[in-house]
Design a protein around this motif. Structure first.
Motif, short mmCIF file in Angstrom:
data_model
loop_
_atom_site.label_atom_id
_atom_site.label_comp_id
_atom_site.label_asym_id
_atom_site.label_seq_id
_atom_site.Cartn_x
_atom_site.Cartn_y
_atom_site.Cartn_z
N ALA A 149 38.20 30.37 46.52
CA ALA A 149 38.83 29.44 45.64
C ALA A 149 38.77 30.08 44.31
O ALA A 149 38.27 30.78 44.08
N ALA A 150 39.97 29.48 43.44
CA ALA A 150 40.08 29.97 42.04
C ALA A 150 38.97 29.44 41.25
O ALA A 150 37.85 28.49 41.55
N GLN A 207 46.39 34.85 43.63
CA GLN A 207 47.49 34.62 44.29
C GLN A 207 47.97 33.31 43.18
O GLN A 207 47.53 33.01 42.47
N GLU A 208 49.21 32.91 43.85
CA GLU A 208 50.02 32.02 43.03
C GLU A 208 49.52 30.72 42.43
O GLU A 208 49.75 30.15 41.50
N ASP A 209 48.61 30.23 43.50
CA ASP A 209 47.97 28.92 43.41
C ASP A 209 46.62 29.33 42.42
O ASP A 209 45.94 28.10 42.27
N GLY A 210 46.50 30.27 41.82
CA GLY A 210 45.00 30.84 41.24
C GLY A 210 43.90 30.99 42.13
O GLY A 210 42.76 31.47 41.63
N SER A 211 43.93 30.86 43.54
CA SER A 211 43.11 31.40 44.47
C SER A 211 42.96 32.95 44.53
O SER A 211 43.83 33.44 44.08
N ASP A 244 39.34 34.90 51.89
CA ASP A 244 39.56 34.26 50.80
C ASP A 244 38.62 33.57 50.01
O ASP A 244 37.70 33.12 50.34
#
Length: 293
Positions: free
Chosen positions: A244-245, A216-220, A242
């Motif tokens: 975390a990155a 995803q855009e935030d790296g997650s 989901d």
């Protein structure tokens, strides 16, 4: 002999302790689940989705009744609401004279509808209902929501497996040289075009597993997966998770947070399905169970 029995008892106790979740962890997961259910039940949440209507070229009529192209729920009492003229990819709404409608808190009679693919869509509200334009690949349609929908009124709560910390595992990302394009199938028979950074490798219930995440855009990371529980205990089309990155190439997969896609609650969602290979042989008896309507 007594010493051996004592050692064996300690081993059994330690093993049992390892299989049960710690109280703080259980509380954390339960709090997360409560938040998820509140989000599902909220005004304009997924339980309020009451229709999806693909636009045809030309004039699309809107109103309550089978004769309309975009059919509002029976909570709309005025008959015809208006029309959407759809030409060359532009959808222009014209509201019938005397019908109350608003957008952004202001009365509206004629407006070009911005689809969700371009950011925040133009939302049109009338009474308990809201609708807006969505774009899926080369198709545009109207998504309808009704805060007084039958699904929201009759919702009997999400159903979850007991929290089991053994379903919380560390996964290592085996990255591709650079992120690859990933075609994720959806319930419409098409595909969403996403990106994947690599393969997540992990051990679950003694079995070596691998899943391909969406970055995803935030790296997650976002995963859509199928597992051996989908035939009976969990949603048949798979679940979402989901993560975390990754940090130093690792991330945590907590299957106690595996949740149903919106399609489990409404037939009018456009959910992604597990991409090829995201099928676990192990039964993931954790997270959200199948929803009984």
């Amino acid at each position: 002999m007594k010493k051996s029995i004592l050692i064996l008892s300690l081993v059994v106790l330690v093993s049992l302790g390892a299989l049960s979740a710690q109280p703080d962890y259980v509380q954390e997961i339960e709090k997360w689940r409560q938040k998820e259910e509140a989000d599902l039940k909220k005004e304009n949440g997924w339980l309020t989705v009451a229709g999806l209507f693909w636009l045809k070229d030309g004039v699309n009529t809107i109103g309550a009744g089978p004769e309309f192209d975009v059919r509002l729920t029976d909570n709309f009492k005025a008959g015809k609401f208006g029309e959407i003229e759809f030409r060359s990819g532009v959808a222009t709404l014209r509201v019938e004279k005397g019908v109350e409608a608003e957008s952004g808190g202001q009365p509206v009679s004629t407006v070009d509808l911005t689809p969700d693919a371009k950011g925040k869509p133009t939302e049109i509200r009338t009474g308990s209902q809201t609708f807006y334009l969505i774009q899926r690949e080369d198709r545009l349609g109207i998504r309808l929501k009704d805060n007084e929908s039958e699904a929201r009124r009759n919702f009997n709560g999400q159903h979850w497996f007991p929290v089991d910390e053994t379903y919380k595992v560390t996964a290592r990302l085996e990255p591709f040289p650079k992120p690859k394009a990933l075609l994720v199938p959806n319930v419409l028979g098409g595909h969403f075009k996403e990106k994947t950074p690599g393969m997540l490798k992990f051990t679950l219930k003694g079995k070596e597993c691998a899943l391909q995440p969406i970055v995803q855009e935030d790296g997650s990371l976002f995963l859509v997966f199928h597992d051996a529980s989908n035939d009976h205990e969990t949603y048949i089309s798979g679940r979402f998770l989901d993560a975390a990155a990754p940090v130093n190439g690792e991330t945590v997969l907590d299957f106690n947070k595996a949740e149903n896609p919106p399609c489990a609650f409404t037939p009018f969602a456009t959910c992604p399905l597990p991409p090829p290979g995201n099928d676990l042989a192990v039964a993931v008896l954790a997270g959200e169970k199948r929803y009984d309507h």
